[in-house]
Write an enzyme that holds these catalytic residues in place. Structure first.
Site, mmCIF file in Angstrom:
data_model
loop_
_atom_site.group_PDB
_atom_site.id
_atom_site.type_symbol
_atom_site.label_atom_id
_atom_site.label_comp_id
_atom_site.label_asym_id
_atom_site.label_seq_id
_atom_site.Cartn_x
_atom_site.Cartn_y
_atom_site.Cartn_z
ATOM 1 N N ASP A 39 -125.713 94.772 -23.220
ATOM 2 C CA ASP A 39 -127.360 96.113 -24.063
ATOM 3 C C ASP A 39 -126.914 96.164 -25.081
ATOM 4 O O ASP A 39 -125.449 97.252 -25.099
ATOM 5 C CB ASP A 39 -128.540 96.167 -23.020
ATOM 6 C CG ASP A 39 -128.135 97.363 -22.433
ATOM 7 O OD1 ASP A 39 -127.573 98.174 -23.167
ATOM 8 O OD2 ASP A 39 -128.278 97.102 -21.330
ATOM 9 N N GLU A 63 -96.156 77.994 -20.682
ATOM 10 C CA GLU A 63 -97.883 78.323 -20.417
ATOM 11 C C GLU A 63 -97.376 79.905 -21.023
ATOM 12 O O GLU A 63 -97.832 80.218 -22.048
ATOM 13 C CB GLU A 63 -97.965 78.289 -19.297
ATOM 14 C CG GLU A 63 -98.748 77.148 -18.973
ATOM 15 C CD GLU A 63 -99.346 77.190 -17.846
ATOM 16 O OE1 GLU A 63 -100.442 76.431 -17.305
ATOM 17 O OE2 GLU A 63 -98.816 76.799 -16.475
#
Ligand code: GLA
Length: 723
Positions: A529, A609
């Site tokens: 928030d 990877e």
């Protein structure tokens, strides 16, 4: 001048670049809302009509005329007990038990700059103006100062209120909102963002009809379940067309948003504190600050509205050194090791980080007290040197020697029953005497409304941070509040004072460590928030790191919160929350819509990877500034489109990054087309990978076809440069 006062008509008009907000003090001294919407110059008093309405009472002075009723009029700050039977922004209980606060206008002030709120986060800005409207109940002498902040360029209006007991007897605030928006007519949809742990901020659209529509949180945190930010939109409003209003509550505790279409078609929307378990007494002369609500209006759909909120939050809520800085690429130990690590593991992560091109390693939960699982140790912020195999200083030095920064996880607001802190100070945890407390993750919440509790934890945390060069802290909070009782204050004040306590702690922390990068977290995005963003410029968006779920979570988050605030990491597959397998490329592209990092064990992935990660980090760093400071556009709705697409446009419109993830695959697929936004009209852009040059207008009007490739969740990242 952004704020105008017309003395003769008693009109107050707030202008931003593209919007106007107008209100009036009427003949009875009431504050009537006249208009909020597209910028206009008119006196909007003519919109208000007066009819004799049955069962809508009249103030004493109007009892014979019968045409004036607060039950019908649009108001700025409706209060219970005045004959307005709709929802109230304010409820005051007087000493005699009556619930009435009849606010009349007393005076105003217009000031340069933006008001601040004592102890609370709020929008700050130098180029801003403030309007203060002083209201008073003439019997109880309760005074309410309504605050309006106007950021003209940013199209932002903020609202808050200070309630003062100007009378002799004690009053109790039972409900306090900071903004009420009364829209005289029209049908509105409310867009809110609901969810749950590991699946936050999902888009939801609900028509506001007769009856009360309400969302909120009673958890003492803003919550995973509903975000304290909503949009009210005309029914035909889309990303690019139509009227919409945003309301963002700058607060990290419980909140309530209510909307209602009244008997005459007026829509009332109120944002404020959660009234349940809230009952705040004020003695003579005492004051109470209601957290702020940020308002913004767009007549060009959600895209424009989001842009306005992104700018406001990025530039006028977030603070500190990192506000405008590209954030370090980090590797966090959590999903790679959970509690199973020692100092060597962290040093190995640092070596990997160095080799792969990252900037920082974060040692997550498990480094302190007795903490090898989540059943114990919270509150004992003493480094577990036995587990680490060295002191924290030594560990940090080893990490730094690799050329890697060091970050650490903390959860200051919590205590485990199995901890030395709890054994020594049982009454420091929120618990109701005589009742067994509710547990969450097998932990209790410390009473941060008490200064001595906060001070103790603060000291302990500082001891840790002073051990060595800590560049980053992840501040976690892993349960909802319950058992609302404090040994030092009345239960109805605890939740609000707890939040003020957390803010006080955070303020002290960032003052003492101005170079620290703080990342908020509450089981992922349970306290995502604008309040937390005032202290921490980024927040871990969700504990769900699955790229496909993240698309929806990040889509919802993007309506109000800028990309620079969204913590997003690449994790291992099968994903730990969903078991889904997506390509490293797709995980990378999704995580790049945020403050980028990794959360996996690099030793458990293949050589190929690792090479791919190196490339990914180079790519991210190339785009980091564009991603963090550029304009963000949603290009699809991932809930209905078979693909997700979003793009970043640099402020000068020269640099574009388009991101696409195909979320549905079928045999013999239809081709999807994605239209770009925000390009410079009349210009040409070159796809840097293919060298193909496109007309900007064509890219925006017709778009480009998304390749049809076999495989699930294929993704594309396309860079365009202005020619
Ligand atoms: C929360 C956070 C995670 C991790 C764990 C550690 O769930 O959201 O990222 O830090 O706590 O316990």
């Amino acid at each position: 001048m952004a704020i105008l006062h017309n003395e003769e008509r008693q009109l107050f008009t707030l202008h931003t670049k593209h919007s106007t907000y107008q209100m009036k003090i009427d003949a009875y001294g009431y504050l009537i809302h006249l208009y909020y919407g597209e910028r206009i110059q008119e006196n909007m008093e003519y919109l208000i009509t007066y009819y004799d309405r049955g069962f809508s009472g009249n103030p004493y002075e109007e009892r014979e005329g019968r045409k004036y009723s607060l039950d019908v009029l649009p108001q700025e700050y409706p209060s219970l007990g005045t004959g307005d039977y709709r929802g109230s922004a304010l409820i005051i209980r007087n000493i005699d038990g009556t619930e009435c606060c009849n606010l009349h206008y007393k005076g105003y002030q217009i000031k340069k700059g933006k008001y601040a709120l004592k102890g609370l986060p709020a929008v700050y800005a130098e180029k801003a103006e403030t309007l203060e409207l002083d209201m008073e109940d003439r019997v109880s002498h309760v005074q309410v100062r309504l605050l309006y902040g106007v950021l003209e360029e940013e199209d932002i209006i903020t609202r808050s209120a200070i309630i003062v007991n100007g009378g002799k007897s004690e009053i109790i605030i039972e409900k306090a909102g900071s903004a009420c928006l009364d829209m005289l007519y029209g049908t509105y949809d409310c867009i809110s963002f609901y969810g749950r742990h590991a699946m936050e901020r999902l888009f939801q659209k609900t028509e506001i009809t007769h009856g009360n529509y309400s969302i909120g949180s009673r958890r003492g945190t803003s919550s995973h379940q509903y975000n304290p930010a909503v949009i009210l939109a005309g029914q035909n409003t889309t990303e690019d067309y139509g009227d919409c209003y945003g309301m963002v509550f700058v607060y990290s505790g419980g909140f309530q948003f209510e909307a209602e279409k009244d008997q005459f078609g007026l829509t009332r929307a109120i944002m404020g504190l959660q009234p349940d378990q809230f009952s705040y007494p004020l003695k003579e002369g005492e004051e109470f600050y209601v957290p702020e609500t940020i308002l913004s209006f767009s007549k060009k759909g959600f895209s424009r509205l989001s842009k306005q909120f992104h700018t406001c939050i990025r530039d006028h809520i977030c603070r500190g050194k990192f506000k405008d800085q590209v954030r370090p690429v980090l590797i966090n130990s959590w999903e790679g090791a959970y509690f199973d690590f020692n100092g060597d593991t962290i040093v190995r992560l640092a070596k990997d980080a160095k080799e792969l091109g990252m900037d920082m390693v974060v040692m997550d939960d498990g480094w302190f007290g007795k903490r090898d699982n989540d059943n114990s140790g919270l509150g004992d912020w003493q480094v577990n040197e036995k587990k680490l195999g060295c002191s924290l200083k030594e560990l940090i030095d080893k990490v730094n020697q690799e050329g890697i920064k060091f970050g650490i996880w903390i959860e200051p607001e919590m205590v485990s029953e199995d901890s030395d802190l709890y054994r020594a100070h049982k009454d420091w945890a929120l618990q109701i005497p005589g009742r067994k407390p509710v547990y969450g993750r097998n932990q209790l919440v410390l009473d941060f409304s008490r200064e001595e509790v906060r001070n103790y934890v603060f000291q302990e945390i500082c001891k840790v941070l002073d051990c060595g060069k800590v560049d980053y802290v992840k501040w976690d909070m892993n349960r909802s509040l319950s058992d609302i009782y404090s040994t030092e204050r009345l239960p109805g004040t605890v939740l609000y004072d707890y939040m003020l306590g957390v803010y006080d702690f955070l303020e002290k922390l960032i003052k003492r460590y101005p170079d620290l990068l703080l990342e908020g977290c509450s089981g992922g995005g349970g306290r995502f928030d604008a309040g937390m963003l005032y202290y921490a410029p980024q927040i871990w968006c969700s504990d769900n790191t699955d790229a496909v779920d993240r698309i929806k979570i990040q889509y919802g988050t993007s309506f109000f919160y800028p990309i620079s605030t969204v913590g997003s990491h690449v994790s291992a597959v099968p994903n730990h929350q969903t078991g889904r397998v997506t390509s490293l490329q797709t995980r990378g592209i999704v995580a790049m819509a945020g403050t980028f990092g990794y959360e996996l064990d690099p030793d458990k992935i293949s050589k190929e990877e690792r090479e791919e990660i190196k490339g990914q980090i180079i790519t991210y760093k190339k785009y980091a500034s564009l991603i963090q400071t550029g304009e963000y556009y949603r290009l699809s709705n991932p809930f209905s489109d078979p693909y997700a697409a979003w793009m970043f446009v640099s402020k000068d419109k020269k640099h574009i990054l388009l991101n696409i993830v195909v979320t549905e695959i079928h045999g013999n697929m239809e081709v999807s087309f994605v239209k770009l936004k925000g390009l410079q009209t009349g210009a040409f852009y070159c796809d840097t990978a293919t060298g193909k040059v496109y007309q900007a207008d064509a890219l925006m009007a017709a778009g480009i076809p998304i390749p049809f490739e076999l495989g699930e969740f294929c993704s594309y990242q396309i860079e365009f440069l202005l020619q």
